[in-house]
Design a protein around this motif. Structure first.
Motif, PDB file in Angstrom:
ATOM      1  N   GLY A  93     -10.756  -3.094  -0.477  1.00  0.00           N
ATOM      2  CA  GLY A  93     -11.469  -2.190   0.419  1.00  0.00           C
ATOM      3  C   GLY A  93     -11.174  -0.763   0.019  1.00  0.00           C
ATOM      4  O   GLY A  93     -11.303  -0.390  -1.147  1.00  0.00           O
ATOM      5  N   ARG A  94     -10.711   0.020   0.970  1.00  0.00           N
ATOM      6  CA  ARG A  94     -10.385   1.419   0.689  1.00  0.00           C
ATOM      7  C   ARG A  94      -8.922   1.621   0.291  1.00  0.00           C
ATOM      8  O   ARG A  94      -8.513   2.731  -0.016  1.00  0.00           O
ATOM      9  CB  ARG A  94     -10.710   2.276   1.923  1.00  0.00           C
ATOM     10  N   ALA A  95      -8.155   0.551   0.332  1.00  0.00           N
ATOM     11  CA  ALA A  95      -6.716   0.674   0.024  1.00  0.00           C
ATOM     12  C   ALA A  95      -6.402   0.103  -1.355  1.00  0.00           C
ATOM     13  O   ALA A  95      -7.071  -0.812  -1.831  1.00  0.00           O
ATOM     14  CB  ALA A  95      -5.903  -0.064   1.077  1.00  0.00           C
ATOM     15  N   ASN A  96      -5.396   0.673  -1.968  1.00  0.00           N
ATOM     16  CA  ASN A  96      -4.856   0.129  -3.216  1.00  0.00           C
ATOM     17  C   ASN A  96      -3.579  -0.631  -2.897  1.00  0.00           C
ATOM     18  O   ASN A  96      -2.737  -0.151  -2.134  1.00  0.00           O
ATOM     19  CB  ASN A  96      -4.535   1.244  -4.211  1.00  0.00           C
ATOM     20  N   ILE A  97      -3.447  -1.803  -3.474  1.00  0.00           N
ATOM     21  CA  ILE A  97      -2.233  -2.600  -3.334  1.00  0.00           C
ATOM     22  C   ILE A  97      -1.476  -2.466  -4.648  1.00  0.00           C
ATOM     23  O   ILE A  97      -1.979  -2.846  -5.707  1.00  0.00           O
ATOM     24  CB  ILE A  97      -2.538  -4.092  -3.069  1.00  0.00           C
ATOM     25  N   TYR A  98      -0.274  -1.911  -4.576  1.00  0.00           N
ATOM     26  CA  TYR A  98       0.552  -1.667  -5.764  1.00  0.00           C
ATOM     27  C   TYR A  98       1.573  -2.775  -5.914  1.00  0.00           C
ATOM     28  O   TYR A  98       2.087  -3.307  -4.929  1.00  0.00           O
ATOM     29  CB  TYR A  98       1.266  -0.322  -5.641  1.00  0.00           C
ATOM     30  N   LYS A  99       1.879  -3.100  -7.168  1.00  0.00           N
ATOM     31  CA  LYS A  99       2.956  -4.060  -7.438  1.00  0.00           C
ATOM     32  C   LYS A  99       3.706  -3.611  -8.684  1.00  0.00           C
ATOM     33  O   LYS A  99       3.125  -3.007  -9.589  1.00  0.00           O
ATOM     34  CB  LYS A  99       2.428  -5.482  -7.577  1.00  0.00           C
ATOM     35  N   PRO A 100       4.998  -3.889  -8.739  1.00  0.00           N
ATOM     36  CA  PRO A 100       5.795  -3.496  -9.913  1.00  0.00           C
ATOM     37  C   PRO A 100       5.451  -4.349 -11.124  1.00  0.00           C
ATOM     38  O   PRO A 100       5.187  -5.539 -10.989  1.00  0.00           O
ATOM     39  CB  PRO A 100       7.238  -3.724  -9.460  1.00  0.00           C
ATOM     40  N   LEU A 101       5.429  -3.723 -12.280  1.00  0.00           N
ATOM     41  CA  LEU A 101       5.254  -4.447 -13.540  1.00  0.00           C
ATOM     42  C   LEU A 101       6.598  -4.645 -14.230  1.00  0.00           C
ATOM     43  O   LEU A 101       6.732  -5.459 -15.134  1.00  0.00           O
ATOM     44  CB  LEU A 101       4.323  -3.670 -14.482  1.00  0.00           C
ATOM     45  N   ILE A 102       7.585  -3.877 -13.827  1.00  0.00           N
ATOM     46  CA  ILE A 102       8.932  -3.927 -14.377  1.00  0.00           C
ATOM     47  C   ILE A 102       9.866  -4.446 -13.288  1.00  0.00           C
ATOM     48  O   ILE A 102       9.838  -3.954 -12.166  1.00  0.00           O
ATOM     49  CB  ILE A 102       9.405  -2.512 -14.808  1.00  0.00           C
ATOM     50  N   SER A 103      10.680  -5.416 -13.614  1.00  0.00           N
ATOM     51  CA  SER A 103      11.618  -5.937 -12.621  1.00  0.00           C
ATOM     52  C   SER A 103      12.760  -4.950 -12.410  1.00  0.00           C
ATOM     53  O   SER A 103      13.092  -4.162 -13.300  1.00  0.00           O
ATOM     54  CB  SER A 103      12.179  -7.290 -13.071  1.00  0.00           C
ATOM     55  N   LYS A 104      13.342  -5.018 -11.247  1.00  0.00           N
ATOM     56  CA  LYS A 104      14.511  -4.188 -10.955  1.00  0.00           C
ATOM     57  C   LYS A 104      15.642  -4.528 -11.929  1.00  0.00           C
ATOM     58  O   LYS A 104      16.326  -3.645 -12.432  1.00  0.00           O
ATOM     59  CB  LYS A 104      14.963  -4.403  -9.507  1.00  0.00           C
ATOM     60  N   GLU A 105      15.788  -5.802 -12.214  1.00  0.00           N
ATOM     61  CA  GLU A 105      16.835  -6.253 -13.147  1.00  0.00           C
ATOM     62  C   GLU A 105      16.597  -5.676 -14.547  1.00  0.00           C
ATOM     63  O   GLU A 105      17.522  -5.214 -15.205  1.00  0.00           O
ATOM     64  CB  GLU A 105      16.860  -7.775 -13.196  1.00  0.00           C
TER      65      GLU A 105
ATOM     66  N   THR B 133       0.843  -1.189   0.000  1.00  0.00           N
ATOM     67  CA  THR B 133       0.000   0.000   0.000  1.00  0.00           C
ATOM     68  C   THR B 133       0.879   1.241   0.000  1.00  0.00           C
ATOM     69  O   THR B 133       2.104   1.148   0.187  1.00  0.00           O
ATOM     70  CB  THR B 133      -0.897   0.036   1.247  1.00  0.00           C
ATOM     71  N   VAL B 134       0.245   2.402  -0.150  1.00  0.00           N
ATOM     72  CA  VAL B 134       0.978   3.667  -0.073  1.00  0.00           C
ATOM     73  C   VAL B 134       1.719   3.736   1.259  1.00  0.00           C
ATOM     74  O   VAL B 134       2.897   4.105   1.310  1.00  0.00           O
ATOM     75  CB  VAL B 134       0.010   4.867  -0.238  1.00  0.00           C
TER      76      VAL B 134
END
Length: 132
Positions: free
Chosen positions: A65-77, A28-29
């Protein structure tokens, strides 16, 4: 998660958020904000940067719910590889030897350190070759 080369460049703030998200894998944020160093940006600032990163295609989110769960689409590598490739192309005329000698001079590396770098690189390349 995409692993290919990335054409977009991250700003310093965006990169800090991505570093936190890469470590967390998703969050989350508030999770991301908690991962940042001192002088933490406001919650709204983190949310705004995440929206920008989403528009650039670096992250996605799902609502819980009221929160957004963020995830990367681009790998660090993948991002690191694209940045290094750009650096090599734009500043060192696609010459790894030129780039390596520049960093060796700038960082005052010893002959022993350079020999160790070559040895480690050979081992990594052999591992990759054997895994294919």
């Amino acid at each position: 998660m995409m692993k290919g080369l990335v054409n977009a460049q991250l700003t310093k703030a965006e990169e800090q958020i991505m570093q936190a998200l890469w470590e967390l894998e998703q969050g989350t944020v508030q999770d991301i904000r908690d991962r940042l160093e001192e002088a933490k940006p406001a919650r709204t600032t983190v949310a705004t940067v995440l929206t920008i990163l989403e528009n650039k295609g670096f992250v996605s989110h799902i609502s819980q719910g009221r929160a957004n769960i963020y995830k990367p689409l681009i790998s660090k590598e993948g991002y690191s590889k694209s940045q290094l490739s750009g650096l090599l192309k734009n500043y060192f005329n696609n010459s790894f030897a030129s780039m390596a000698s520049f960093f060796a001079r700038e960082n005052n590396y010893s002959i022993e350190e350079l020999d160790l770098l070559i040895k480690d690189t050979k081992e990594e390349l052999n591992k990759e070759k054997n895994n294919k």
